[in-house]
Enzyme design. Structure first.
Site, PDB file in Angstrom:
ATOM      1  CB  CYS A   9      -0.976   0.122   1.358  1.00 21.58           C
ATOM      2  SG  CYS A   9      -0.342  -0.520   2.862  1.00 21.58           S
ATOM      3  CG  ASN A  12       4.046  -1.986   4.417  1.00 21.15           C
ATOM      4  OD1 ASN A  12       5.445  -1.731   5.933  1.00 21.15           O
ATOM      5  ND2 ASN A  12       3.580  -2.307   5.319  1.00 21.15           N
ATOM      6  CB  CYS A  14      -3.483   1.697   7.156  1.00 19.11           C
ATOM      7  SG  CYS A  14      -3.355   3.385   7.922  1.00 19.11           S
ATOM      8  NE  ARG A  15      -4.438   1.440   1.515  1.00 25.49           N
ATOM      9  CZ  ARG A  15      -4.387   1.975   0.451  1.00 25.49           C
ATOM     10  NH1 ARG A  15      -5.191   2.182  -0.584  1.00 25.49           N
ATOM     11  NH2 ARG A  15      -2.994   2.965   0.329  1.00 25.49           N
ATOM     12  CB  SER A  16       0.357  -3.317   2.883  1.00 30.91           C
ATOM     13  OG  SER A  16       0.784  -2.278   3.491  1.00 30.91           O
ATOM     14  CG  ASP A 126      -4.936   5.651   2.436  1.00 30.24           C
ATOM     15  OD1 ASP A 126      -5.275   5.330   3.575  1.00 30.24           O
ATOM     16  OD2 ASP A 126      -3.930   6.781   1.835  1.00 30.24           O
TER      17      ASP A 126
HETATM   18  P1  4NP Z   1      -1.371   2.984   3.943  1.00 24.29           P
HETATM   19  O1  4NP Z   1      -2.195   4.256   4.575  1.00 24.29           O
HETATM   20  O2  4NP Z   1      -1.167   2.900   2.444  1.00 24.29           O
HETATM   21  O3  4NP Z   1      -2.352   1.856   4.251  1.00 24.29           O
HETATM   22  O4  4NP Z   1      -0.677   2.505   5.072  1.00 24.29           O
HETATM   23  C1  4NP Z   1      -1.980   5.490   4.601  1.00 24.29           C
HETATM   24  C2  4NP Z   1      -0.774   5.126   5.736  1.00 24.29           C
HETATM   25  C3  4NP Z   1       0.264   6.976   5.823  1.00 24.29           C
HETATM   26  C4  4NP Z   1       0.006   7.827   4.994  1.00 24.29           C
HETATM   27  C5  4NP Z   1      -0.862   7.884   4.182  1.00 24.29           C
HETATM   28  C6  4NP Z   1      -1.484   6.299   3.809  1.00 24.29           C
HETATM   29  N1  4NP Z   1       0.753   9.003   5.166  1.00 24.29           N
HETATM   30  O5  4NP Z   1       0.260   9.905   4.508  1.00 24.29           O
HETATM   31  O6  4NP Z   1       1.792   9.242   5.617  1.00 24.29           O
END
Ligand code: 4NP
Length: 162
Positions: A9, A12, A14-16, A126
């Site tokens: 994702c 790294n 939340c989703r992955s 997201d």
């Molecule tokens: P993820 O979510 O891609 O599902 O881990 C996010 C986590 C952090 C950020 C964006 C999306 N960020 O901009 O820091």
């Protein structure tokens, strides 16, 4: 033979990591731990070395899922090492294709292709700027996708599952 799966994702955290933990739980439930190696990574580098977001951990804990991930960024040899690379959304998918040698691009798939029938688009949304309900919704999506992906791997392990 062990099949190696990488979930990717943006951050790294939340989703992955959720996909990784849920996939591992499905493997354990089916007595398949030795058959698969799961990992996760991010397109971005903002959270390297951090555990998953506390909201992802809370959502997973409610469902008895452990998240072993420590954040890392996608690296060049991931495209060699892993057999299947699952992108959480179309933006991650494009970024992975850009970074991947042409001959290995067939390893990269969209996670939500394993959620067909739900008719809710091809992205795992997201949840980073959302609340607990958004994390719960992502958990449900990934639970379905990982189940279907694992079933596809078990049905035809030597070919790209569909
Ligand atoms: P993820 O979510 O891609 O599902 O881990 C996010 C986590 C952090 C950020 C964006 C999306 N960020 O901009 O820091």
């Amino acid at each position: 033979m062990t099949s190696k799966i990488l979930f990717v994702c943006l951050g790294n955290i939340c989703r992955s990591p959720l996909a990784e933990g849920i996939f591992i739980q499905h493997c354990q439930a089916g007595g398949l731990e030795g058959r698969y190696l799961a990992d996760s990574a991010g397109i971005g580098d903002w959270h390297i070395g951090h555990p998953p977001d506390s909201r992802a951990i809370a959502t997973a804990q409610k469902r008895g899922v452990h998240l072993p991930s420590i954040c890392r960024q996608v690296k060049a040899d991931d495209f060699q090492v892993f057999d299947f690379i699952l992108a959480m959304d179309r933006s991650n998918h494009r970024d992975l294709l850009d970074r991947c040698p042409k001959s290995l691009r067939g390893k990269i798939q969209l996670m939500r292709e394993y959620d067909l029938g739900q008719d809710q688009g091809l992205d795992v949304p997201d949840p980073y700027y959302g609340g607990p309900a958004d994390f719960d919704a992502v958990f449900e999506i990934l639970h379905r996708c990982c189940r279907r992906f694992l079933d596809a791997l078990e049905t035809s392990p030597l070919t790209k599952p569909r």
